[in-house]
Design an enzyme around this catalytic site. Structure first.
Site, PDB file in Angstrom:
ATOM      1  N   ASP A  67     -25.143 -15.776 -10.019  1.00 51.69           N
ATOM      2  CA  ASP A  67     -24.701 -15.338  -8.691  1.00 51.69           C
ATOM      3  C   ASP A  67     -23.291 -15.832  -8.353  1.00 51.69           C
ATOM      4  O   ASP A  67     -22.730 -16.674  -9.051  1.00 51.69           O
ATOM      5  CB  ASP A  67     -25.704 -15.797  -7.609  1.00 51.69           C
ATOM      6  CG  ASP A  67     -26.199 -17.237  -7.815  1.00 51.69           C
ATOM      7  OD1 ASP A  67     -25.472 -18.032  -8.448  1.00 51.69           O
ATOM      8  OD2 ASP A  67     -27.301 -17.555  -7.375  1.00 51.69           O
ATOM      9  N   ASN A 136     -36.826 -23.194  -0.269  1.00 52.68           N
ATOM     10  CA  ASN A 136     -37.584 -22.043   0.241  1.00 52.68           C
ATOM     11  C   ASN A 136     -38.174 -21.186  -0.884  1.00 52.68           C
ATOM     12  O   ASN A 136     -38.688 -20.105  -0.640  1.00 52.68           O
ATOM     13  CB  ASN A 136     -36.705 -21.183   1.158  1.00 52.68           C
ATOM     14  CG  ASN A 136     -35.537 -20.523   0.424  1.00 52.68           C
ATOM     15  OD1 ASN A 136     -35.398 -20.677  -0.794  1.00 52.68           O
ATOM     16  ND2 ASN A 136     -34.718 -19.788   1.142  1.00 52.68           N
ATOM     17  N   HIS A 138     -36.480 -19.823  -3.445  1.00 55.26           N
ATOM     18  CA  HIS A 138     -35.622 -18.806  -4.075  1.00 55.26           C
ATOM     19  C   HIS A 138     -35.240 -19.209  -5.497  1.00 55.26           C
ATOM     20  O   HIS A 138     -35.144 -20.384  -5.818  1.00 55.26           O
ATOM     21  CB  HIS A 138     -34.392 -18.485  -3.212  1.00 55.26           C
ATOM     22  CG  HIS A 138     -33.326 -19.537  -3.161  1.00 55.26           C
ATOM     23  ND1 HIS A 138     -32.434 -19.648  -2.120  1.00 55.26           N
ATOM     24  CD2 HIS A 138     -32.984 -20.538  -4.020  1.00 55.26           C
ATOM     25  CE1 HIS A 138     -31.596 -20.636  -2.351  1.00 55.26           C
ATOM     26  NE2 HIS A 138     -31.910 -21.205  -3.480  1.00 55.26           N
ATOM     27  N   GLU A 143     -33.717 -14.549  -1.943  1.00 54.99           N
ATOM     28  CA  GLU A 143     -34.355 -15.240  -0.838  1.00 54.99           C
ATOM     29  C   GLU A 143     -35.775 -14.684  -0.618  1.00 54.99           C
ATOM     30  O   GLU A 143     -36.101 -13.598  -1.126  1.00 54.99           O
ATOM     31  CB  GLU A 143     -33.504 -15.057   0.431  1.00 54.99           C
ATOM     32  CG  GLU A 143     -32.064 -15.564   0.306  1.00 54.99           C
ATOM     33  CD  GLU A 143     -31.928 -17.088   0.341  1.00 54.99           C
ATOM     34  OE1 GLU A 143     -32.863 -17.804  -0.098  1.00 54.99           O
ATOM     35  OE2 GLU A 143     -30.883 -17.580   0.786  1.00 54.99           O
TER      36      GLU A 143
HETATM   37  P1  PGA Z   1     -29.761 -27.136  -5.948  1.00 56.96           P
HETATM   38  O1  PGA Z   1     -30.000 -25.633  -5.511  1.00 56.96           O
HETATM   39  O2  PGA Z   1     -29.781 -27.160  -7.425  1.00 56.96           O
HETATM   40  O3  PGA Z   1     -28.382 -27.464  -5.397  1.00 56.96           O
HETATM   41  O4  PGA Z   1     -30.841 -27.925  -5.323  1.00 56.96           O
HETATM   42  C1  PGA Z   1     -30.993 -24.908  -6.159  1.00 56.96           C
HETATM   43  C2  PGA Z   1     -31.092 -23.548  -5.526  1.00 56.96           C
HETATM   44  O5  PGA Z   1     -30.887 -23.433  -4.306  1.00 56.96           O
HETATM   45  O6  PGA Z   1     -31.376 -22.589  -6.246  1.00 56.96           O
END
Ligand code: PGA
Length: 260
Positions: A67, A136, A138, A143
């Site tokens: 992304d 959450n 994702h 999302e």
């Molecule tokens: P993080 O994010 O590795 O910074 O915890 C993971 C994500 O949101 O996919």
């Protein structure tokens, strides 16, 4: 799913790095799917170390990132382009022309997303997709309520996701509202998924994704339908798993030929 629980994030990342390195040794022209965020940092450090000290050769590999923020130039210090160069690409020997990260400045997003999908397909498909998971649930920036068969497209970030990355943009107000992200269907087409999660704050999302129902409310749960997903956790991220004892027992009793 195979669930591997290690004492800490460093040891977990070493297991993950061995999985990636073995794939590249077996298939030098492997197609690697990369993720950003804090989670894969120790994995990237270990891959850099292996490149420097044990001859890990990534010169024939192709990469696709999950992304990128819409409206952010690759040179922005908090772009995922900058992240990947800072933490991995500047330190290993992946050919620049075979690195693919979504272009957040593209003028025609739907056409660009179709091209990104086509590029993955033309490269032979992703052999291993590295994934983190949001609190959450994702994966990528898919999302909650993302279609379980979605393809690369534009998504609107949740408030929670924007807060999570606020530091890099001078506060939540500065975080872009939109991203281009591979879809859940895109991720599911990868031959192998390698999901990493560390820390207590990920424990609930991990338990829901691994042991809960498959639901678009927890996008990571779609991986239960994937034929080859390995989930590598530290103890804290595994702390809400009902079957943690079983996963550890399975790992400790793997036949030699199955060990990482
Ligand atoms: P993080 O994010 O590795 O910074 O915890 C993971 C994500 O949101 O996919």
């Amino acid at each position: 799913m195979e669930i591997i629980i290690q004492p800490d994030s460093l040891q977990a990342s070493q297991v993950a790095a061995r999985i990636v390195a073995r794939l590249v040794e077996d298939k030098p022209r492997a197609v690697l799917g990369f993720a950003t965020g804090s989670t894969p940092l120790p994995l990237y450090r270990e891959l850099v170390r292996m490149h420097r000290e044990s001859g890990l050769d990534l010169s024939a590999a192709t990469t696709f990132n999950l992304d990128e923020y819409v409206g952010i130039s690759p040179a922005h210090p908090s772009s995922y382009h900058s992240y990947m160069w800072a933490h991995l690409f500047s330190h290993v020997n992946i050919a620049k022309g075979r690195i693919n990260i979504p272009d957040g400045l593209t003028r025609d997003i739907p056409a660009y997303c179709r091209q990104y999908e086509q590029a993955i397909h033309s490269a032979g498909g992703i052999d291993i997709q590295i994934l983190g998971i949001g609190t959450n649930g994702h994966i990528g920036f898919n999302e909650p309520t993302s279609s379980l068969s979605s393809r690369t497209r534009i998504k609107t970030l949740t408030e929670e996701s924007r807060r999570h990355t606020a530091a890099g943009f001078g506060g939540p107000e500065g975080v872009p509202t939109h991203v281009i992200t591979m879809g859940l269907g895109t991720i599911m087409d990868s031959r192998m998924c390698l999901l990493l999660a560390f820390g207590k704050k990920k424990a609930r999302a991990v338990a829901r994704a691994v042991e809960g129902p498959v639901t678009a409310m927890v996008p990571g749960s779609v991986l239960q339908m994937h034929p080859r997903t390995v989930v590598v956790l530290d103890r804290e991220a595994a702390s809400e798993l009902e079957m943690a004892g079983y996963y550890t027992w399975v790992y400790d009793h793997k036949p030699d030929w199955q060990r990482y």
